[in-house]
Design a protein around this motif. Structure first.
Motif, PDB file in Angstrom:
ATOM      1  N   PRO A   1      49.504  54.395  90.664  1.00  0.00           N
ATOM      2  CA  PRO A   1      49.014  54.340  92.056  1.00  0.00           C
ATOM      3  C   PRO A   1      48.020  53.209  92.307  1.00  0.00           C
ATOM      4  N   PHE A   2      47.195  52.894  91.321  1.00  0.00           N
ATOM      5  CA  PHE A   2      46.221  51.815  91.480  1.00  0.00           C
ATOM      6  C   PHE A   2      46.927  50.466  91.608  1.00  0.00           C
ATOM      7  N   ILE A   3      48.020  50.288  90.859  1.00  0.00           N
ATOM      8  CA  ILE A   3      48.783  49.046  90.944  1.00  0.00           C
ATOM      9  C   ILE A   3      49.504  48.951  92.284  1.00  0.00           C
ATOM     10  N   ILE A   4      50.035  50.063  92.763  1.00  0.00           N
ATOM     11  CA  ILE A   4      50.735  50.059  94.054  1.00  0.00           C
ATOM     12  C   ILE A   4      49.779  49.682  95.184  1.00  0.00           C
ATOM     13  N   VAL A   5      48.555  50.213  95.136  1.00  0.00           N
ATOM     14  CA  VAL A   5      47.557  49.847  96.146  1.00  0.00           C
ATOM     15  C   VAL A   5      47.290  48.344  96.098  1.00  0.00           C
ATOM     16  N   PHE A   6      47.199  47.782  94.896  1.00  0.00           N
ATOM     17  CA  PHE A   6      46.981  46.344  94.767  1.00  0.00           C
ATOM     18  C   PHE A   6      48.108  45.556  95.423  1.00  0.00           C
ATOM     19  N   PHE A   7      49.370  45.877  95.108  1.00  0.00           N
ATOM     20  CA  PHE A   7      50.492  45.113  95.658  1.00  0.00           C
ATOM     21  C   PHE A   7      50.547  45.233  97.183  1.00  0.00           C
ATOM     22  N   GLY A   8      50.289  46.427  97.710  1.00  0.00           N
ATOM     23  CA  GLY A   8      50.325  46.607  99.159  1.00  0.00           C
ATOM     24  C   GLY A   8      49.223  45.840  99.865  1.00  0.00           C
ATOM     25  N   LEU A   9      47.990  45.956  99.365  1.00  0.00           N
ATOM     26  CA  LEU A   9      46.860  45.263  99.985  1.00  0.00           C
ATOM     27  C   LEU A   9      47.017  43.752  99.854  1.00  0.00           C
ATOM     28  N   ALA A  10      47.429  43.293  98.674  1.00  0.00           N
ATOM     29  CA  ALA A  10      47.574  41.852  98.451  1.00  0.00           C
ATOM     30  C   ALA A  10      48.655  41.261  99.346  1.00  0.00           C
ATOM     31  N   PHE A  11      49.748  41.995  99.566  1.00  0.00           N
ATOM     32  CA  PHE A  11      50.816  41.484 100.417  1.00  0.00           C
ATOM     33  C   PHE A  11      50.309  41.224 101.831  1.00  0.00           C
ATOM     34  N   VAL A  12      49.549  42.170 102.388  1.00  0.00           N
ATOM     35  CA  VAL A  12      49.030  42.010 103.749  1.00  0.00           C
ATOM     36  C   VAL A  12      48.010  40.874 103.812  1.00  0.00           C
ATOM     37  N   VAL A  13      47.092  40.853 102.846  1.00  0.00           N
ATOM     38  CA  VAL A  13      46.032  39.847 102.852  1.00  0.00           C
ATOM     39  C   VAL A  13      46.602  38.440 102.707  1.00  0.00           C
ATOM     40  N   TYR A  14      47.481  38.242 101.726  1.00  0.00           N
ATOM     41  CA  TYR A  14      47.988  36.893 101.488  1.00  0.00           C
ATOM     42  C   TYR A  14      48.984  36.463 102.561  1.00  0.00           C
ATOM     43  N   ARG A  15      49.638  37.397 103.194  1.00  0.00           N
ATOM     44  CA  ARG A  15      50.499  37.016 104.322  1.00  0.00           C
ATOM     45  C   ARG A  15      49.640  36.469 105.470  1.00  0.00           C
ATOM     46  N   HIS A  16      48.515  37.125 105.712  1.00  0.00           N
ATOM     47  CA  HIS A  16      47.601  36.625 106.734  1.00  0.00           C
ATOM     48  C   HIS A  16      47.075  35.245 106.359  1.00  0.00           C
ATOM     49  N   GLN A  17      46.700  35.064 105.088  1.00  0.00           N
ATOM     50  CA  GLN A  17      46.149  33.782 104.661  1.00  0.00           C
ATOM     51  C   GLN A  17      47.173  32.664 104.759  1.00  0.00           C
ATOM     52  N   ILE A  18      48.410  32.960 104.405  1.00  0.00           N
ATOM     53  CA  ILE A  18      49.459  31.945 104.465  1.00  0.00           C
ATOM     54  C   ILE A  18      49.736  31.539 105.911  1.00  0.00           C
ATOM     55  N   ILE A  19      49.701  32.482 106.828  1.00  0.00           N
ATOM     56  CA  ILE A  19      49.971  32.189 108.239  1.00  0.00           C
ATOM     57  C   ILE A  19      48.829  31.415 108.879  1.00  0.00           C
ATOM     58  N   ASN A  20      47.594  31.775 108.558  1.00  0.00           N
ATOM     59  CA  ASN A  20      46.447  31.233 109.284  1.00  0.00           C
ATOM     60  C   ASN A  20      45.568  30.259 108.506  1.00  0.00           C
ATOM     61  N   VAL A  21      45.599  30.305 107.182  1.00  0.00           N
ATOM     62  CA  VAL A  21      44.603  29.568 106.408  1.00  0.00           C
ATOM     63  C   VAL A  21      45.232  28.501 105.520  1.00  0.00           C
ATOM     64  N   TYR A  22      45.986  28.929 104.536  1.00  0.00           N
ATOM     65  CA  TYR A  22      46.417  28.006 103.484  1.00  0.00           C
ATOM     66  C   TYR A  22      47.274  26.873 104.020  1.00  0.00           C
ATOM     67  N   ASN A  23      47.014  25.685 103.496  1.00  0.00           N
ATOM     68  CA  ASN A  23      47.833  24.513 103.799  1.00  0.00           C
ATOM     69  C   ASN A  23      48.426  24.023 102.484  1.00  0.00           C
ATOM     70  N   GLN A  24      49.649  24.450 102.189  1.00  0.00           N
ATOM     71  CA  GLN A  24      50.266  24.156 100.905  1.00  0.00           C
ATOM     72  C   GLN A  24      50.393  22.650 100.697  1.00  0.00           C
ATOM     73  N   GLU A  25      49.974  22.185  99.528  1.00  0.00           N
ATOM     74  CA  GLU A  25      49.917  20.755  99.251  1.00  0.00           C
ATOM     75  C   GLU A  25      51.290  20.157  98.964  1.00  0.00           C
ATOM     76  N   TYR A  26      52.256  20.979  98.636  1.00  0.00           N
ATOM     77  CA  TYR A  26      53.577  20.478  98.286  1.00  0.00           C
ATOM     78  C   TYR A  26      54.618  21.556  98.585  1.00  0.00           C
ATOM     79  N   GLU A  27      55.878  21.188  98.487  1.00  0.00           N
ATOM     80  CA  GLU A  27      56.979  22.138  98.675  1.00  0.00           C
ATOM     81  C   GLU A  27      57.989  21.912  97.558  1.00  0.00           C
ATOM     82  N   SER A  28      58.134  22.905  96.677  1.00  0.00           N
ATOM     83  CA  SER A  28      59.052  22.794  95.544  1.00  0.00           C
ATOM     84  C   SER A  28      60.349  23.557  95.758  1.00  0.00           C
ATOM     85  N   GLY A  29      60.491  24.217  96.905  1.00  0.00           N
ATOM     86  CA  GLY A  29      61.707  24.989  97.146  1.00  0.00           C
ATOM     87  C   GLY A  29      61.823  26.201  96.242  1.00  0.00           C
TER      88      GLY A  29
END
Length: 768
Positions: A592-620
Motif C-alpha cells: 500500500p505504501f508503494i501504491i500511494v507513492f505511484f499515485g501521488l507521483a503520477f499526479v505531481v509529475y503530470r502537473h510539473q510536466i504540463i506547467n513547469v519542466y522544459n525538457q532539454e531534448y527529445e529522444s523519442g
C-alpha cells in the motif's frame, strides 16, 4: 524494530509534511510574484505573461481574489485533464512515456496488493511462529506477523506463496508486454508523424583516420561523395571550441552587467556616474566607473573571442577527427547510421546524430582513442564508490533500531528511551538519514558519465541512471538487508551455532520491510510532495530577482524550469518496483505504501510536466528498453530471494517449483527484446522512404541544404558564416569522379594506408 505504532507515527509525520507542502504550493502558486516559478513552461512558449504588469501595486505581489483560494486544490484534476496525445504535442514523447512508468506501477501493484491481502496476509497472520521464536531473543514486531517469517518451517502453507509468486510473475510480464507493445507503437507513430528535424538526416562520424594530403573536412567530403554519392549532401567538422565557449560565456556575463548599469543610469537620470570595485563580486579592489569598466571588458573580450575563433577554425589541431554528416534523404542517413563503412571496423564509425539541442559539445572534443581508457578509469572509480558507500549505509542501519543506537551512541540512552523519541527514531529517522546520504550521489554519477565522454545529454542521463540503479541495488537494497539483519539480530547471531545462522537470516530479511516502509514514506511521499513546492527554485529565483537580475532576459533565465531529471527520477522509481516485487510475497504490508507513492507521483509529475519542466531534448522514448530491463531484473531478484528464503524455511516440497520462474522470466525478456527493442535502436528503411516520398510530394522546392547547413555548428559559432561551401557539381554526377588532393599512391588503385578509401589512379580525380 518498528511496530505498527511506530509506522503510524511516521506515516502521520510524512502525511502532514506532504499535506503541508501541497497546501503551501496551492497558496504560493496563486501569488503573482511566484508566477514565473510555478508556470515557467508557458512563459517559454510565449503563452503566458506576468500578472505583475497590470493592476494596483499590492495586486502585483499578492492575489487578493478570495475566491481563488476556495479551490486551491483544483490543480490536481486540472493536471489529469490533458489527453495524452495533446500532452505529447505539448511536452514531447519522452515526458509522456516517463509518466507511463508511474501508471505501470499502479497497473502492476494494485491487483497484486488485492491478491496479497486477500490470500497471503490471512495465511501469514494465522500462525504463532514468531511468538514461539521470541524465547530465543529474536526481535520482531506485529508487522512481521503479516510476513512469511510467521510461517513455521516445512509448512504446507508455503504452497500459497508459491502459487502467488507464479501469479504475480505472470501478471507483471503480461502488463510489461502490453506496455512495451504500446510504447513501441507510440514511438514509431511519433517518428512517422514528427516534423522535420536535422537529426533525421544526419549521422555523427567519429574516428576519421588521418591523411597527410587532405584536411579532416576534405577527407570527410571525399569519403562520403565516393561511398554515398547519391545521398551525401553536406557536413560540419567538429572543432575543439571549449576555450572559445568559456570566453563567450564570460563576455555574456560582462554584457549583462553593462546592460544593468546603463539601464540603471538612464532610468534614474543620475548626474553622477555609477562605480564598482574590480575585485571578486565587486567586494574589493580599485573603485572604477562601472559603465566604462564593463564597456572596456566587453570590447577586450570581443577581441579575444575573435582571435580565438580565428585560431580555432584555422589551426588543424583544433579540428577533431569527427564530423556531422547530412544526407539528402532520411533513407540515406538511416543506411549510413546502421551499416559498417569500411573493412576496418575501428575507423569511420557512424551513429545517429543527436538532435542539435541534445548534443553535449564539450565531449565532442575528446579524442576517440582516449574513451576506452576513460571508461576503464570510471569503472574502477565507480566500484570503489559503491564499495566505500557501505560505510554510511552501515551507519544508517546502526541507527535503524533502538538497540543499535544504544550501542553506537550510549550517551543518548536516556533520551532515546523516552516513548515519543523512541517512536520517532524507529519510524522516521532511518529513512530520512538514508535520503540525506543519497542527495549528492546523482551529481557525482553525472560527472563520471561526462568524464567517460558520452556525446549527448540523453546518453549521459541514461548512463548515469544505469549506475544510480546499480548503486541503489547494491547499497540501498542488499546493503540495508544484510547489514541491517546483522545489526538487529546480533545477539541471536552470537548465541546460536553456525548451522542455525542461515535460518535466522531467512527470518530476518522479511523484517527489513519496516525500514523500507519508512524510506518510502520519507522519499516517496514527503519527497514527491516537496517536488511540487519547488522550494529551491523558488528561493533562488527571488534571490536572483532581487540581487542579480538586470534585464528582462536575465529574469527569463532566472526562472530555471528544470527538466524531468531522468538520471535521478527513473532509478528512484526502479527501487520501488524492486521493493514491491521482492516484498509482494514476503511482506505484503509494504505494497500500500508503494501504491500511494505511484499515485501521488503520477499526479505531481503530470502537473510539473504540463506547467513547469522544459525538457532539454527529445529522444523519442529511447530509454524504455532500460526501464523494461530493470523491472525484469527486479522480478528475477525477487524470485531468487524467495527461493533462498524458502530454502532456509526448509520448504523442500515447494521450493523446486520456483526454479522455472527465472527461466520463464528470462525467456520473456528475450522475446520482448527481439520483438520490440529494434523500434528503439533502429530506424526502419520503409518508414524513412515513406517520409521522404511524402516530403518530396508536399515540398518539391525544399532547400534541404540550407536547412541543414548550420544545424550542427557549435553554438559559439552561431551567426557566423561557414568557412567553406560544399557543392556537388553536375560534372561530378555525370562523370562519376570526385576531386581529391590526396597524393599518396597516386599511380596505383590500392587504398590509402591512412584512410582505407580508394586512392586515385589519376592526378586530380578518384574513380568511384
Amino acid at each position: 524494530m518498528a511496530t505498527f505504532k511506530d509506522i503510524g507515527v511516521a506515516a502521520a509525520i510524512n502525511i502532514l509534511t506532504a499535506f503541508g507542502f501541497l497546501v503551501a504550493f496551492a497558496f504560493l502558486r496563486l501569488q503573482p510574484y511566484n508566477d514565473r516559478v510555478y508556470f515557467p513552461k508557458w512563459y517559454i512558449k510565449g503563452l503566458r505573461h506576468s500578472p505583475r504588469h497590470s493592476g494596483a501595486a499590492v495586486r502585483k505581489f499578492v492575489n487578493l481574489d478570495y475566491r481563488s483560494y476556495l479551490s486551491f486544490l483544483n490543480w490536481m484534476p486540472a493536471a489529469l485533464k490533458m489527453p495524452e496525445p495533446e500532452l505529447i504535442d505539448h511536452a514531447g514523447l519522452d515526458s509522456a512515456v516517463y509518466l507511463r512508468i508511474y501508471l505501470l506501477g499502479l497497473k502492476i501493484f494494485v491487483p497484486i496488493a488485492l491478491f496479497a491481502f486477500a490470500i497471503l496476509v490471512p495465511v501469514n497472520w494465522t500462525n504463532k511462529t514468531l511468538e514461539l521464536l521470541s524465547a530465543s531473543k529474536l526481535t520482531y514486531s506485529d508487522i512481521d506477523k503479516l510476513s512469511i517469517s510467521n510461517i513455521p518451517n516445512e509448512s504446507e502453507r508455503f504452497w500459497a506463496h508459491l502459487v502467488m509468486a507464479y501469479t504475480f510473475t505472470f501478471w507483471t510480464c503480461y502488463v510489461l508486454y502490453k506496455e512495451y507493445k504500446l510504447i513501441a507503437g507510440m514511438r514509431l507513430h511519433f517518428l512517422a508523424s514528427e516534423q522535420r528535424r536535422p537529426d533525421q538526416f544526419s549521422v555523427l562520424v567519429r574516428n576519421v583516420p588521418p591523411d597527410p594530403d587532405e584536411s579532416v573536412s576534405e577527407l570527410v567530403e571525399h569519403f562520403f561523395l565516393v561511398n554515398h554519392p547519391d545521398h551525401y549532401l553536406t557536413h560540419q567538422v567538429v572543432f575543439n571550441a571549449n576555450k572559445l565557449a568559456k570566453l563567450v560565456k564570460k563576455k555574456k556575463k560582462m554584457r549583462n552587467w553593462l546592460d544593468f548599469y546603463q539601464l540603471k543610469y538612464s532610468r534614474n537620470h543620475q548626474t553622477i556616474r555609477l562605480t564598482t570595485k574590480v575585485g571578486f563580486l565587486g567586494l574589493w579592489g580599485e573603485r572604477v566607473d562601472a559603465i566604462d569598466f564593463y564597456t572596456t571588458e566587453v570590447e577586450k573580450l570581443s577581441k579575444e573571442i575573435e582571435a580565438e575563433r580565428e585560431r580555432t577554425t584555422s589551426n588543424p589541431k583544433s579540428i577533431m577527427p569527427a564530423a556531422f554528416v547530412s544526407f539528402r534523404t532520411r533513407w540515406g542517413a538511416a543506411v549510413c547510421a546502421q551499416t559498417q563503412q569500411t573493412r576496418n571496423p575501428t575507423i569511420w564509425l557512424t551513429e545517429w546524430a543527436p538532435e542539435p539541442r541534445d548534443v553535449y559539445w564539450e565531449n565532442l572534443a575528446i579524442p576517440f582513442v582516449s574513451l576506452t581508457v576513460r571508461k576503464l578509469i570510471m569503472f574502477v572509480a565507480f566500484f570503489f564508490l559503491t564499495f566505500f558507500f557501505m560505510i554510511p549505509i552501515t551507519f544508517v542501519q546502526s541507527l535503524a533500531s533502538i538497540e543499535g543506537m544504544k550501542k553506537r551512541l550510549p550517551f543518548l540512552k536516556r533520551i532515546i528511551e523516552r516513548h515519543f523519541i523512541k517512536t520517532l527514531v524507529q519510524g522516521f529517522l532511518p529513512g530520512l538519514a538514508l535520503k540525506l546520504f543519497l542527495i549528492f550521489l546523482p551529481s557525482i554519477l553525472m560527472l563520471m558519465s561526462k568524464i567517460e565522454g558520452y556525446t549527448s545529454r540523453s546518453s549521459l542521463e541514461r548512463r548515469s541512471a544505469s549506475r544510480y540503479y546499480f548503486f541503489q541495488l547494491i547499497n540501498v537494497f542488499f546493503g540495508s538487508i544484510m547489514v541491517g539483519a546483522a545489526f538487529e539480530q546480533l545477539d541471536t547471531f552470537l548465541h546460536k551455532s553456525a548451522n542455525q545462522i542461515p535460518q535466522i537470516i531467512g527470518v530476518a530479511i522479511p523484517m527489513k520491510a519496516t525500514f523500507f516502509i519508512t524510506f518510502i514514506m520519507v522519499d516517496g511521499w514527503a519527497g514527491v510532495a516537496g517536488e511540487i513546492l519547488r522550494l529551491k527554485p523558488l528561493i533562488f529565483f527571488h534571490i536572483k530577482n532581487s540581487l542579480f537580475v538586470k534585464t528582462e532576459k536575465d529574469r527569463e533565465e532566472a526562472m530555471d524550469p528544470g527538466s524531468l531529471g531522468f538520471n535521478t527520477g527513473e532509478p528512484q522509481i526502479q527501487l520501488y518496483f524492486l521493493l514491491g516485487l521482492v516484498y509482494a510475497v514476503v511482506t505484503p504490508m509494504l505494497l500500500p505504501f508503494i501504491i500511494v507513492f505511484f499515485g501521488l507521483a503520477f499526479v505531481v509529475y503530470r502537473h510539473q510536466i504540463i506547467n513547469v519542466y522544459n525538457q532539454e531534448y527529445e529522444s523519442g522514448a529511447a530509454f524504455w528498453p532500460d526501464v523494461h530491463g530493470r523491472i525484469i531484473t527486479a522480478l528475477i531478484i525477487s524470485q531468487v530471494l524467495l527461493m533462498g528464503l524458502l530454502t532456509t524455511k526448509k520448504a523442500a516440497q515447494s521450493t523446486p517449483f520456483l526454479l522455472a520462474l527465472p527461466v520463464l522470466t528470462i525467456w520473456f525478456h528475450r522475446f520482448c527484446k527481439n520483438r520490440f527493442e529494434s523500434a528503439f535502436v533502429k530506424y526502419p528503411l520503409q518508414e524513412a522512404m515513406m517520409k521522404d516520398t511524402l516530403e518530396r510530394a508536399r515540398e518539391p522546392n525544399l532547400n534541404l541544404k540550407g536547412y541543414l547547413q548550420n544545424a550542427y555548428i557549435h553554438p559559439v559559432f552561431k551567426g557566423e558564416d561557414d568557412d567553406e561551401s560544399y557543392e556537388v557539381t553536375k560534372e561530378w554526377e555525370q562523370e562519376g569522379l570526385v576531386p581529391t588532393k590526396r597524393q599518396s599512391r597516386r599511380n596505383t588503385p590500392l587504398p590509402s594506408k591512412y584512410s582505407g578509401s580508394s586512392s586515385p589512379s589519376l592526378p586530380d580525380v578518384v574513380q568511384e
